[in-house]
Design an enzyme around this catalytic site. Structure first.
Site, PDB file in Angstrom:
ATOM      1  N   ASN A   1       0.824  -1.076   0.116  1.00 27.09           N
ATOM      2  CA  ASN A   1       0.092   0.060  -0.104  1.00 27.09           C
ATOM      3  C   ASN A   1       0.908   1.266   0.059  1.00 27.09           C
ATOM      4  OD1 ASN A   1       0.998  -0.325   2.668  1.00 27.09           O
ATOM      5  ND2 ASN A   1      -0.764   0.832   3.406  1.00 27.09           N
TER       6      ASN A   1
ATOM      7  N   CYS B   1       2.008   3.765   1.891  1.00 25.77           N
ATOM      8  CA  CYS B   1       2.982   3.919   2.966  1.00 25.77           C
ATOM      9  C   CYS B   1       4.000   2.870   3.607  1.00 25.77           C
ATOM     10  CB  CYS B   1       2.403   4.588   4.338  1.00 25.77           C
ATOM     11  SG  CYS B   1       1.455   6.135   3.739  1.00 25.77           S
TER      12      CYS B   1
ATOM     13  N   GLU C   1       3.227  -0.440   4.899  1.00 28.16           N
ATOM     14  CA  GLU C   1       2.923  -1.417   5.819  1.00 28.16           C
ATOM     15  C   GLU C   1       2.278  -2.426   5.918  1.00 28.16           C
ATOM     16  OE1 GLU C   1       1.725   1.925   5.510  1.00 28.16           O
ATOM     17  OE2 GLU C   1      -0.169   1.932   6.456  1.00 28.16           O
TER      18      GLU C   1
HETATM   19  P1  ADP Z   1      -4.536   7.644   9.203  1.00 31.62           P
HETATM   20  O1  ADP Z   1      -3.878   8.098  10.205  1.00 31.62           O
HETATM   21  O2  ADP Z   1      -5.587   8.347   8.329  1.00 31.62           O
HETATM   22  O3  ADP Z   1      -5.535   6.392   9.505  1.00 31.62           O
HETATM   23  P2  ADP Z   1      -1.994   6.474   8.111  1.00 31.62           P
HETATM   24  O4  ADP Z   1      -1.233   7.664   7.852  1.00 31.62           O
HETATM   25  O5  ADP Z   1      -1.747   5.504   9.231  1.00 31.62           O
HETATM   26  O6  ADP Z   1      -3.842   7.053   8.208  1.00 31.62           O
HETATM   27  O7  ADP Z   1      -1.938   5.824   6.677  1.00 31.62           O
HETATM   28  C1  ADP Z   1      -2.521   4.364   6.698  1.00 31.62           C
HETATM   29  C2  ADP Z   1      -2.614   4.273   5.099  1.00 31.62           C
HETATM   30  O8  ADP Z   1      -3.876   4.853   4.983  1.00 31.62           O
HETATM   31  C3  ADP Z   1      -1.520   4.344   4.376  1.00 31.62           C
HETATM   32  O9  ADP Z   1      -0.735   3.544   3.996  1.00 31.62           O
HETATM   33  C4  ADP Z   1      -2.335   4.722   3.031  1.00 31.62           C
HETATM   34  O10 ADP Z   1      -2.601   3.256   2.451  1.00 31.62           O
HETATM   35  C5  ADP Z   1      -3.608   5.235   3.392  1.00 31.62           C
HETATM   36  N1  ADP Z   1      -3.536   6.639   3.244  1.00 31.62           N
HETATM   37  C6  ADP Z   1      -3.081   7.567   4.161  1.00 31.62           C
HETATM   38  N2  ADP Z   1      -3.223   8.863   3.773  1.00 31.62           N
HETATM   39  C7  ADP Z   1      -3.974   8.741   2.535  1.00 31.62           C
HETATM   40  C8  ADP Z   1      -4.290   9.748   1.759  1.00 31.62           C
HETATM   41  N3  ADP Z   1      -4.173  10.967   1.974  1.00 31.62           N
HETATM   42  N4  ADP Z   1      -5.112   9.369   0.679  1.00 31.62           N
HETATM   43  C9  ADP Z   1      -5.518   7.934   0.518  1.00 31.62           C
HETATM   44  N5  ADP Z   1      -4.743   6.897   1.318  1.00 31.62           N
HETATM   45  C10 ADP Z   1      -4.179   7.181   2.556  1.00 31.62           C
END
Ligand code: ADP
Length: 571
Positions: free
Chosen positions: A269, A271, A273
């Site tokens: 995905n 980031c 993870e």
């Molecule tokens: P959150 O804190 O918003 O739940 P994270 O920063 O932990 O999100 O990111 C988790 C995953 O969510 C990322 O690896 C990615 O797959 C997805 N993600 C994060 N930011 C975005 C975004 N701006 N648009 C789409 N998907 C996102």
């Protein structure tokens, strides 16, 4: 309600529901109630109404008290007509226009619902290759990535948040050099993280200074032979100048792939993870460790009993999410309900260390990481085994490495996500990252809004130790860090060391120890000072591979104009 100002800003701007006039139609409390109710509804397939109500109350309490938060799409969409609850998706890209543009459309729909998408472009024929149907020349993976980038740019204006993509190209693709330099122009692929899909064979060729063959993905013929070290240098020079590309270590990922008969994993995905098969998605949730600290005598300790029951609750919550999720694509529904991958992780690691007065760059912090994550691994396995007893094993269990000994409900259970937004809602440090600064401005998170903040734990600590003064706060605000401030004792400085003051080795040590217990992957940025050299990055990337991380990302301070976090808040 225990919300910080920043948390409320974030909730209001994207998470709380609005009516047709655009006015807020929900309080944070109602948001958590909406999510708890939607997720607890899954209980009705196995239990009574009163059991579902019991779980609804438990889910609600744990979110409201900020012990646990699911990923953003669950918070945004649960109980709404959209109801798309997963953050992470991987979509296939085959070497034909139909596949490319079908995936482009699917990605647009996923991004509109707040999900992030990863693609491996390695099946695409290289640039200038022949197209038999038209007699023309192919434009190659990088040019198609630009199409995806552009689509994301436009979807974000109407969607839940700006989209995020991961683009991967295998290290032996003929266009790999073009791919590696593709983010030199900052605007070109601004909605993509890019990573080179690395094999052990390539790393060995770099170590032995051998040649490296670039191979046509269809014909398998050798298109070009280069020196492995030259390609390595190009990769790390670009990482030095722009932060991209990162690396994903495909052989390490597949060594831990629980379902090899379904195929090798070639993508993650955005980031990094969650390594996933094509069409798989994963829903994440993170436990806020700073809420599990209790005072015992004069010392702070972790309440492992409370942590254990929260892990169990969170695994159940994420299992329920698979049940009630609305899948935008039928292929996703099929594979997700067969593998049931979930990703429980943590946030507030740095805050926890501060509360226990342990420096991030200390052996004690690393031992604690072993202890905490071993606990997470064991408890999440127990919870998954228990759910398998109550609800059945995942459909592909017999094809998995767990067959026949461990009856599990989820092919994977743990994942360390960046928690970029949910950690703001929970008002804690993100993921397993150290503090970026003691005082900082956070810009571009909410499309230009600037959030400023002095770490509240720092203020508490100063007050407790009778070190607090307005003058001191002004000094800290200037730069965002403490090391130069004379009146602050050394022990305090060690506990509040910020990301750039912690050596890259220690950053990596944390990533390595967390990865050891996490069956998906760990998203972490190894922050480097502006003065870090290209060879520093080479060493980090090499060590990351040797120490079996599943991927690696670095960021050198100031190497991009638009940073998400900037140190200091007074300028
Ligand atoms: P959150 O804190 O918003 O739940 P994270 O920063 O932990 O999100 O990111 C988790 C995953 O969510 C990322 O690896 C990615 O797959 C997805 N993600 C994060 N930011 C975005 C975004 N701006 N648009 C789409 N998907 C996102």
């Amino acid at each position: 309600m225990p919300f910080s100002k920043n948390a409320l800003k974030v909730l209001e701007s994207r998470y709380l529901r609005r009516n047709l006039k655009g006015e807020l139609a929900e309080t944070p409390d109602e948001l958590f109630m909406r999510v708890a109710k939607a997720v607890a509804e899954a209980e009705l397939a196995w239990g009574t109404h009163s059991e579902a109500e019991k779980w609804q109350a438990i889910f609600y309490e744990s979110m409201k008290n900020l012990l646990f938060l699911p990923n953003s799409p669950t918070l945004m969409n649960a109980g709404t007509s959209l109801n798309q609850l997963s953050a992470c998706f991987v979509l296939p890209i085959e070497d034909n226009l139909d596949s490319i543009f079908t995936t482009l459309k699917n990605a647009a729909m996923i991004q509109q619902s707040g999900g992030g998408t990863g693609f491996n472009f390695s099946q695409l024929r290289p640039k200038n290759d022949l197209i038999s149907v038209t007699g023309g020349e192919a434009s190659g993976p990088v040019s198609f990535m630009k199409v995806f980038n552009c689509a994301t740019e436009h979807v974000k204006h109407g969607g839940k948040r700006r989209g995020a993509n991961m683009g991967i190209l295998k290290v032996d693709h003929p266009d790999i050099e073009e791919f590696v330099v593709s983010k030199t122009d900052e605007k070109a692929l601004n909605n993509f993280n890019i990573s080179v899909g690395i094999t052990d064979k390539f790393m060995q060729a770099v170590e032995k200074d051998e040649t490296w063959e670039l191979i046509h993905p269809n014909s398998k013929s050798i298109i070009k032979t280069i020196k492995a070290k030259d390609l390595w240098r190009l990769i790390i020079e670009n990482a030095w100048s722009s932060g991209d590309p990162g690396l994903v270590f495909l052989d390490t990922i597949n060594a831990g792939n629980p379902l090899l008969p379904l195929g090798k994993i070639e993508c993650t995905n955005p980031c990094g993870e969650v390594p996933l098969l094509p069409y798989e998605s994963c829903n994440l949730g993170s436990i806020n460790l700073s809420k599990f600290v209790e005072q015992e005598g004069r010392k702070n300790i972790i309440n492992f009993t409370k942590l254990g029951s929260t892990i169990e609750m969170a695994i159940r919550f994420l299992d329920n999410v698979i049940e009630v999720n609305h899948y935008l694509l039928p292929q996703t529904k099929t594979i997700v309900t067969a593998n049931r991958k979930i990703g429980l992780g943590i946030m507030g690691w740095a805050d926890l260390l501060i509360m226990l007065e342990l420096p991030y760059d200390s052996n004690e912090a690393i031992s604690l990481a072993h202890q905490v994550m071993k606990f997470f691994k064991e408890k999440s396995l127990e919870a998954s085994v228990q759910l398998a007893k109550e609800r059945g094993v995942f459909k592909n269990w017999e094809k998995s490495i767990f067959y026949p000994n461990i009856k599990l409900r989820h092919a994977t259970r743990l994942s360390i996500a960046p928690t970029g937004t949910i950690s703001i809602i929970a008002d804690t440090s993100s993921s397993i990252e150290p503090l970026f600064a003691v005082a900082y401005r956070r810009s571009h998170v909410l499309d230009g809004n600037i959030l400023s903040e002095i770490n509240p734990l720092f203020i508490d600590y100063l007050k407790k130790n009778k070190l607090y003064s307005e003058g001191l706060m002004d000094e800290v605000k200037e730069t965002g860090y403490l090391q130069h401030i004379k009146q602050i004792p050394a022990a305090t400085k060690n506990v509040f060391k910020t990301a750039l003051e912690i050596s890259p080795d220690w950053h990596l040590k944390h990533q390595v120890v967390f990865q050891r217990y996490v069956d998906n992957a760990v998203s972490k940025t190894i922050n480097l000072a502006e003065t870090a050299s290209v060879s520093d990055i080479s060493e980090i990337y090499l060590n990351a591979w040797k120490q079996k991380t599943k991927g690696i990302t670095i960021f050198r301070y100031n190497s991009k104009n638009k940073q998400v976090l900037e140190k200091g808040i007074s300028s």
